[in-house]
Design an enzyme around this catalytic site. Structure first.
Site, PDB file in Angstrom:
ATOM      1  N   GLN A  79      -9.976  -4.054  -3.762  1.00  0.00           N
ATOM      2  CA  GLN A  79     -11.306  -3.540  -3.450  1.00  0.00           C
ATOM      3  C   GLN A  79     -12.279  -3.895  -4.575  1.00  0.00           C
ATOM      4  O   GLN A  79     -13.395  -4.364  -4.331  1.00  0.00           O
ATOM      5  CB  GLN A  79     -11.234  -2.019  -3.262  1.00  0.00           C
ATOM      6  CG  GLN A  79     -12.540  -1.403  -2.843  1.00  0.00           C
ATOM      7  CD  GLN A  79     -12.955  -1.834  -1.447  1.00  0.00           C
ATOM      8  OE1 GLN A  79     -12.178  -1.734  -0.512  1.00  0.00           O
ATOM      9  NE2 GLN A  79     -14.172  -2.326  -1.292  1.00  0.00           N
ATOM     10  N   ASP A  84     -17.393   7.100  -2.021  1.00  0.00           N
ATOM     11  CA  ASP A  84     -16.154   6.961  -1.243  1.00  0.00           C
ATOM     12  C   ASP A  84     -15.901   8.313  -0.586  1.00  0.00           C
ATOM     13  O   ASP A  84     -16.556   9.320  -0.939  1.00  0.00           O
ATOM     14  CB  ASP A  84     -15.005   6.588  -2.215  1.00  0.00           C
ATOM     15  CG  ASP A  84     -13.670   6.322  -1.530  1.00  0.00           C
ATOM     16  OD1 ASP A  84     -13.632   6.181  -0.290  1.00  0.00           O
ATOM     17  OD2 ASP A  84     -12.652   6.249  -2.252  1.00  0.00           O
ATOM     18  N   ARG A 135       0.878  -1.187   0.000  1.00  0.00           N
ATOM     19  CA  ARG A 135       0.000   0.000   0.000  1.00  0.00           C
ATOM     20  C   ARG A 135       0.906   1.225   0.000  1.00  0.00           C
ATOM     21  O   ARG A 135       1.678   1.415   0.953  1.00  0.00           O
ATOM     22  CB  ARG A 135      -0.931  -0.010   1.214  1.00  0.00           C
ATOM     23  CG  ARG A 135      -1.639   1.324   1.414  1.00  0.00           C
ATOM     24  CD  ARG A 135      -2.783   1.254   2.393  1.00  0.00           C
ATOM     25  NE  ARG A 135      -3.909   0.544   1.827  1.00  0.00           N
ATOM     26  CZ  ARG A 135      -5.156   0.611   2.301  1.00  0.00           C
ATOM     27  NH1 ARG A 135      -5.429   1.368   3.352  1.00  0.00           N
ATOM     28  NH2 ARG A 135      -6.128  -0.073   1.731  1.00  0.00           N
ATOM     29  N   HIS A 168      -7.016   0.490  -6.781  1.00  0.00           N
ATOM     30  CA  HIS A 168      -7.296  -0.333  -5.597  1.00  0.00           C
ATOM     31  C   HIS A 168      -7.943  -1.637  -6.088  1.00  0.00           C
ATOM     32  O   HIS A 168      -9.126  -1.890  -5.890  1.00  0.00           O
ATOM     33  CB  HIS A 168      -8.230   0.435  -4.656  1.00  0.00           C
ATOM     34  CG  HIS A 168      -8.251  -0.080  -3.245  1.00  0.00           C
ATOM     35  ND1 HIS A 168      -7.504  -1.158  -2.824  1.00  0.00           N
ATOM     36  CD2 HIS A 168      -8.948   0.343  -2.143  1.00  0.00           C
ATOM     37  CE1 HIS A 168      -7.722  -1.382  -1.541  1.00  0.00           C
ATOM     38  NE2 HIS A 168      -8.589  -0.492  -1.106  1.00  0.00           N
ATOM     39  N   ARG A 198     -13.456  -8.683   1.021  1.00  0.00           N
ATOM     40  CA  ARG A 198     -12.045  -8.397   0.759  1.00  0.00           C
ATOM     41  C   ARG A 198     -11.216  -9.663   1.024  1.00  0.00           C
ATOM     42  O   ARG A 198     -10.335 -10.019   0.249  1.00  0.00           O
ATOM     43  CB  ARG A 198     -11.553  -7.254   1.658  1.00  0.00           C
ATOM     44  CG  ARG A 198     -12.116  -5.881   1.309  1.00  0.00           C
ATOM     45  CD  ARG A 198     -11.586  -5.392  -0.022  1.00  0.00           C
ATOM     46  NE  ARG A 198     -10.130  -5.373  -0.040  1.00  0.00           N
ATOM     47  CZ  ARG A 198      -9.371  -4.381   0.449  1.00  0.00           C
ATOM     48  NH1 ARG A 198      -9.946  -3.305   0.937  1.00  0.00           N
ATOM     49  NH2 ARG A 198      -8.052  -4.461   0.398  1.00  0.00           N
ATOM     50  N   CYS A 221     -16.419   1.556  -0.110  1.00  0.00           N
ATOM     51  CA  CYS A 221     -15.236   0.743   0.222  1.00  0.00           C
ATOM     52  C   CYS A 221     -14.910   0.800   1.706  1.00  0.00           C
ATOM     53  O   CYS A 221     -14.236  -0.085   2.228  1.00  0.00           O
ATOM     54  CB  CYS A 221     -14.045   1.203  -0.605  1.00  0.00           C
ATOM     55  SG  CYS A 221     -13.676   2.954  -0.409  1.00  0.00           S
TER      56      CYS A 221
HETATM   57  N1   CP Z   1     -11.293  -0.256   1.912  1.00  0.00           N
HETATM   58  C1   CP Z   1     -10.049  -0.297   2.425  1.00  0.00           C
HETATM   59  O1   CP Z   1      -9.068  -0.497   1.708  1.00  0.00           O
HETATM   60  O2   CP Z   1      -9.995  -0.113   3.765  1.00  0.00           O
HETATM   61  P1   CP Z   1      -8.676   0.070   4.659  1.00  0.00           P
HETATM   62  O3   CP Z   1      -8.077   1.416   4.281  1.00  0.00           O
HETATM   63  O4   CP Z   1      -9.148   0.021   6.071  1.00  0.00           O
HETATM   64  O5   CP Z   1      -7.716  -1.033   4.317  1.00  0.00           O
HETATM   65  N1  NVA Z   2     -10.014   6.634  -1.953  1.00  0.00           N
HETATM   66  C1  NVA Z   2      -9.656   6.220  -0.614  1.00  0.00           C
HETATM   67  C2  NVA Z   2      -9.932   4.763  -0.431  1.00  0.00           C
HETATM   68  C3  NVA Z   2      -9.673   4.239   0.952  1.00  0.00           C
HETATM   69  C4  NVA Z   2      -9.881   2.755   1.066  1.00  0.00           C
HETATM   70  C5  NVA Z   2      -8.210   6.540  -0.343  1.00  0.00           C
HETATM   71  O1  NVA Z   2      -7.365   6.331  -1.226  1.00  0.00           O
HETATM   72  O2  NVA Z   2      -7.907   7.025   0.738  1.00  0.00           O
END
Ligand code: CP
Ligand code: NVA
Length: 318
Positions: free
Chosen positions: A136, A227, A106, A133, A294, A266
């Site tokens: 997701q 989101d 990440r 992502h 997930r 998400c």
């Molecule tokens: N949706 C998602 O990726 O959640 P987190 O940021 O908690 O991993």
């Molecule tokens: N768009 C958001 C998604 C979080 C799961 C971000 O990147 O922070």
């Protein structure tokens, strides 16, 4: 695994042709109380997960999912390791490949997960970047397929043209769903991603519609997805928030959707900002199914990437 043959997951269209099978595998595995608990395709393997940003769902779903598959999860917070500080991404990839059988990452810049994948000899999975992502989207399409008999209408997106929309769009049209997205002016999704989605849509027959009007996107929708307005890494762009006037998914906005519409997010949700309690807590909401899925979707992807023979063996049984 021969490193020449390894596959990575940077964005969900890396798996477009396999995605329906990966999702069906995940659904079968989730519902299989006999064979699945005994199926340990990651036995003897360690899957490392690097986080430059916070996470609840991604971290827990990878740790628990890898364990259920017989593997050992190893979580590496970037603040505790050398990556990006005293060691390059390339050298980190080479070192981790000597210990690990798969890596999830990440990160902020999408180019960083691509660089890690390029220099790793084991499969690399993007666990969220500023552009994509994919994990997701795999869970989201799994949730949509689980509910497909109740979905009458297109997928509507209301909000920022962000990483989650990019992969939802790429995956949604791959499954043949029309996608209508409403974003504020200037916050449209990345044009190169749109081109890739258009190509997939041309093959599946799905239609992509862009608008700046949330009512237009939501009218007749079978799925409504939103989101947070300001993503991780954009906290300095607080003025961005003001562009989302009229983009809240509330009871008034959803009134023109199909009555059985699914509400999707998400998570984490900022209740009272992009969505009201009344919508996210309604009978139409499947946000916690998405969160659970997930894990199942990632278990399918991890098995496919790290032990494809075992993935196929289970697929042959379902
Ligand atoms: N949706 C998602 O990726 O959640 P987190 O940021 O908690 O991993
Ligand atoms: N768009 C958001 C998604 C979080 C799961 C971000 O990147 O922070």
């Amino acid at each position: 695994m021969n490193s020449e043959m390894k596959k990575d997951l940077m964005s969900i269209d890396d798996l477009t042709d396999m995605l329906p099978d990966l999702v069906n595998w995940a659904i079968a595995f989730k519902n299989d109380t006999e064979m699945a608990p005994e199926f340990k395709p990651l036995t003897g393997m360690t899957i490392g997960s690097i986080y430059e940003k916070p996470s609840t769902r991604t971290r827990v779903s990878f740790e628990v999912g890898v364990g259920k598959l017989g593997g050992q999860p190893l979580t590496l917070l970037s603040k505790d390791i050398q990556i990006g500080k005293s060691e390059s991404i390339a050298d980190t990839a080479a070192v981790l490949s000597r210990f690990l059988d798969g890596i999830t990452y990440r990160c902020f810049a999408h180019a960083d997960v691509q660089e890690l994948a390029q220099h790793a000899s084991v499969p690399v999975i993007n666990a969220l970047s500023d552009m994509h992502h994919p994990c997701q989207a795999a869970a989201d399409l799994m949730t949509i397929v689980e509910n497909k008999n109740n979905i009458n209408g297109h997928i509507a997106w209301v909000g920022d043209g962000n990483n989650v929309l990019h992969d939802l769009l790429l995956a949604g049209v791959a499954f043949g769903y029309d996608v209508k997205y409403a974003t504020p002016v200037g916050m449209e999704p990345n044009s190169e991603v749109i081109k890739r989605a258009e190509k997939i849509a041309a093959r599946s027959g799905a239609k992509i519609t862009a608008t700046n009007n949330p009512n237009e996107a939501v009218s007749g929708a079978g799925v409504i997805y939103t989101d947070i307005f300001v993503s991780m890494g954009e906290e300095h762009m607080e003025d961005k928030f003001t562009a989302f006037d009229g983009f809240q998914v509330n009871e008034e906005l959803v009134a023109n959707a199909d009555s059985n519409y699914l509400f999707m997010h998400c998570l984490p949700a900022h209740r009272g900002e992009e969505v009201t309690d009344g919508v996210i807590d309604s009978k139409n909401s499947v946000v916690f199914d998405q969160a659970e899925n997930r894990m199942w979707a990632q278990m399918s992807i991890l098995t496919y990437l790290c032990n494809p023979i075992a993935w196929q063996a289970y697929d042959d049984l379902i």
